[in-house]
Design an enzyme around this catalytic site. Sequence first.
Site, short mmCIF file in Angstrom:
data_model
loop_
_atom_site.label_atom_id
_atom_site.label_comp_id
_atom_site.label_asym_id
_atom_site.label_seq_id
_atom_site.Cartn_x
_atom_site.Cartn_y
_atom_site.Cartn_z
N CYS A 2 45.98 51.31 24.19
CA CYS A 2 47.02 52.15 23.57
C CYS A 2 48.24 52.31 24.48
O CYS A 2 48.14 52.30 25.69
CB CYS A 2 46.46 53.54 23.29
SG CYS A 2 44.94 53.49 22.41
N ARG A 28 50.53 45.95 25.60
CA ARG A 28 49.22 46.56 25.89
C ARG A 28 48.22 46.29 24.77
O ARG A 28 47.03 46.53 24.93
CB ARG A 28 49.37 48.07 26.12
CG ARG A 28 50.29 48.41 27.28
CD ARG A 28 50.58 49.90 27.34
NE ARG A 28 49.40 50.68 27.65
CZ ARG A 28 48.93 50.85 28.89
NH1 ARG A 28 49.58 50.33 29.90
NH2 ARG A 28 47.84 51.55 29.13
N ASN A 102 44.79 58.29 24.52
CA ASN A 102 44.37 56.98 24.99
C ASN A 102 43.04 57.20 25.70
O ASN A 102 42.95 58.01 26.61
CB ASN A 102 45.41 56.40 25.96
CG ASN A 102 45.04 54.98 26.39
OD1 ASN A 102 44.10 54.40 25.86
ND2 ASN A 102 45.78 54.43 27.34
N GLY A 103 41.99 56.55 25.22
CA GLY A 103 40.68 56.70 25.87
C GLY A 103 39.62 57.00 24.82
O GLY A 103 39.79 56.72 23.64
N GLU A 479 37.28 29.96 33.34
CA GLU A 479 38.64 30.41 33.02
C GLU A 479 39.22 29.58 31.86
O GLU A 479 39.85 30.13 30.96
CB GLU A 479 39.52 30.30 34.26
CG GLU A 479 41.00 30.51 34.04
CD GLU A 479 41.37 31.88 33.48
OE1 GLU A 479 40.49 32.75 33.33
OE2 GLU A 479 42.55 32.05 33.11
N LYS A 483 40.61 30.93 28.27
CA LYS A 483 41.94 30.65 27.70
C LYS A 483 41.81 30.15 26.26
O LYS A 483 42.53 30.55 25.37
CB LYS A 483 42.67 29.57 28.54
CG LYS A 483 43.06 29.97 29.94
CD LYS A 483 43.94 31.19 30.04
CE LYS A 483 43.13 32.35 30.38
NZ LYS A 483 43.53 33.55 30.94
N GLU A 486 40.53 33.15 23.89
CA GLU A 486 41.42 34.29 23.60
C GLU A 486 42.74 33.83 22.99
O GLU A 486 43.39 34.60 22.28
CB GLU A 486 41.65 35.15 24.83
CG GLU A 486 42.23 34.47 26.01
CD GLU A 486 42.48 35.45 27.16
OE1 GLU A 486 42.39 36.67 26.95
OE2 GLU A 486 42.76 35.00 28.26
N HIS A 502 19.12 22.64 32.11
CA HIS A 502 18.22 23.82 32.00
C HIS A 502 18.39 24.52 30.66
O HIS A 502 18.05 25.69 30.52
CB HIS A 502 18.51 24.78 33.17
CG HIS A 502 18.25 24.17 34.50
ND1 HIS A 502 16.98 23.92 34.98
CD2 HIS A 502 19.10 23.68 35.43
CE1 HIS A 502 17.05 23.32 36.16
NE2 HIS A 502 18.32 23.17 36.46
N LYS A 596 46.65 43.69 26.85
CA LYS A 596 47.05 43.16 28.16
C LYS A 596 46.34 43.88 29.29
O LYS A 596 45.99 43.28 30.29
CB LYS A 596 48.56 43.29 28.35
CG LYS A 596 49.08 42.72 29.66
CD LYS A 596 48.77 41.25 29.79
CE LYS A 596 49.24 40.66 31.10
NZ LYS A 596 48.70 39.29 31.30
C1 AGP Z 1 43.06 37.24 30.76
O1 AGP Z 1 43.63 36.14 30.05
C2 AGP Z 1 42.54 38.29 29.85
N1 AGP Z 1 43.59 38.83 29.07
C3 AGP Z 1 41.69 39.32 30.54
O2 AGP Z 1 40.47 38.69 30.86
C4 AGP Z 1 42.25 39.93 31.84
O3 AGP Z 1 42.24 38.97 32.86
C5 AGP Z 1 41.31 41.07 32.27
O4 AGP Z 1 41.33 42.06 31.28
C6 AGP Z 1 41.69 41.67 33.63
O5 AGP Z 1 42.99 42.16 33.56
P1 AGP Z 1 43.71 42.58 34.95
O6 AGP Z 1 43.90 41.32 35.75
O7 AGP Z 1 45.00 43.21 34.52
O8 AGP Z 1 42.81 43.54 35.66
#
Ligand code: AGP
Length: 601
Positions: A2, A28, A102-103, A479, A483, A486, A502, A596
């Site tokens: 939020c 965000r 927020n929370g 990683e 990518k 997401e 395995h 974000k």
């Molecule tokens: C990354 O592409 C993602 N959006 C997510 O995994 C992000 O890396 C994770 O939430 C950690 O965020 P931060 O680096 O702001 O702590």
Amino acid sequence: MCGIFGYIGHRKSAAEIVLEGLKVLEYRGYDSWGIALLESKTDETKIIVKKKVGKIGDAKISDLPAGHFAFGHTRWATHGGVTEINAHPHLDCTSQFALIHNGIIENYDEIKKELEKKGHRFISETDTEVAVHLIEDNYKQLVTVYQDRQTAFRESVRKAFKRFAGLSAIIVMDSKTNTFVAVKNGSPLVIGKGEGENLLASDAHALFPYTRQVYFMEDDELVMIDKEAISVYRLDTGRSKTVQFAVLNWKSSNVQKGRFPHFMLKEIFDQPQVLQEIIHHAGGQVETLHKLIKHSYGTYLVGCGTAAYACLAGTYLFSKIAKRHIKFSVGSEFGYLVDFLTDKSLVIALSQSGETIDVIEAVKKAKEKKSKIGSLVNVEGSTLYRISDTPLLLGAGVEKAVVSTKAFTAKLAYLILVAYSLAENPAEGKKALLTSYKAVNKVLEETNLKIIRKLAKELIKKDHIYIIGRGLSFPVTLETALKIKEASYLHAEGFAAGELKHGAIALVEKNTPCIVFLPNDETYGASLAGAMEMKARGGKIIGISYKPHEIFDEFLSFDDCGAASIIPAAVIGQLLGYYLAIARGIDPDKPRNLAKSVTVK
Ligand code: AGP
């Protein structure tokens, strides 16, 4: 998660100011939004609320009247579906108060039942609405106790907040006293002091058009704000406290996409410049990290998501280059692994936003053990930056895309430099990074992008994509899978290549796309064997390597950069995720369900 923005002051365009503030906070992540405004043209002041599901986009609020006092919220749904009714702000029964949150209020159910018995009427499914009704309930009693209405309001909020279980930030608007009261534990809130106007927001950058004089609220603090004054109180005792405002000389976060169609692609292309910055200017911070690690008895890296994969890469880099053992944990699991921490331990948190609650919680647990806290963050003044003993800045520049790219390679660059520094060979670290800088520029050449775009068009027809690698390439497989997931919503999974036999290899069918990372290191032969096992079962092999091989059905190349090969390899994974999204008609800058910075647990 939020976004929160509030304004009270001499300007009559409070609603527009709030809407622009919410747009700065869109990164965000949210699924609905709302604004509450105190109408000031009639003597009977009342709160007007406008809420919408979906993105702010080019929403117009011309139907809202002029006013000096407004706040707004972008909601990332936790309790209750994505509906207009569940969007914030929420009003009490009398419409004297409006509240945004927020929370999570973990004990909202018991409080709601208690209030319903007292006749409070709820219209939403949210935990948030409970807060505003509890404040209304408190106020009915306290307004007879305190002569001054502002005090009654402030104490009503304080009493309510102390009942909430879980981490939250709430802001309450009182139409009778033209006052905000804000309280937080966990979610970020920044107060801005202007000339005849005061503001609050989830992120300091949103305040910059009006002021750079800011106060970052601490947990368990309560702030009361009206047009003239900002007062801070302790949540536990209600006693006022004096705080220092900082004047921020940060660069504005108001970066634009420029020639790029999306922030994600812009930030992928920012990476060569970020690497140059780190190569030439990171020396002091690298030295600091070197000393911290050298003088600690046990170093732990902690991060979430993409940052977690950078931490995992760190364990391989420190072992391979510095012959040093460091441990790693994802933020949400760290709390179950802290019992061995001591006051000699060092915890280094990696976080782009510096607001990831799982990492902040992990760091707080480590602080309870008196461990030293270092951090590598990309946002100065973020919560993690402020609670660390030694906060360091990634310097990757503002990263707006939800899908993190340049912050990841910036973390890798720092870890490579620190590993070589600990190996007493800093020049080698710079040399490796310089080679990776050139390799990334080659990956970003149009001839290479064309190959990746073409591959993406073929891959979008698949249901699953598997990715394997060993050693330093293993974090890159994870990683890359993230990518792809997401940005394009396609299922992708990264494996340690040795793990295939395995169980995971049962997944491979005819034409299953199997990506294999093959850098010029000790993992090459064994990972190639893994690729051959997948090929033997019908897999379509996509080789990401420094040289071609006959078993590859597709070949994406990067130049050999030694241990720094993980950087160009990661960039290829980023581009694949981006072009898969484009090929599927998805906006990679607005991935569904994602935010974000994940500021709720
Ligand atoms: C990354 O592409 C993602 N959006 C997510 O995994 C992000 O890396 C994770 O939430 C950690 O965020 P931060 O680096 O702001 O702590």
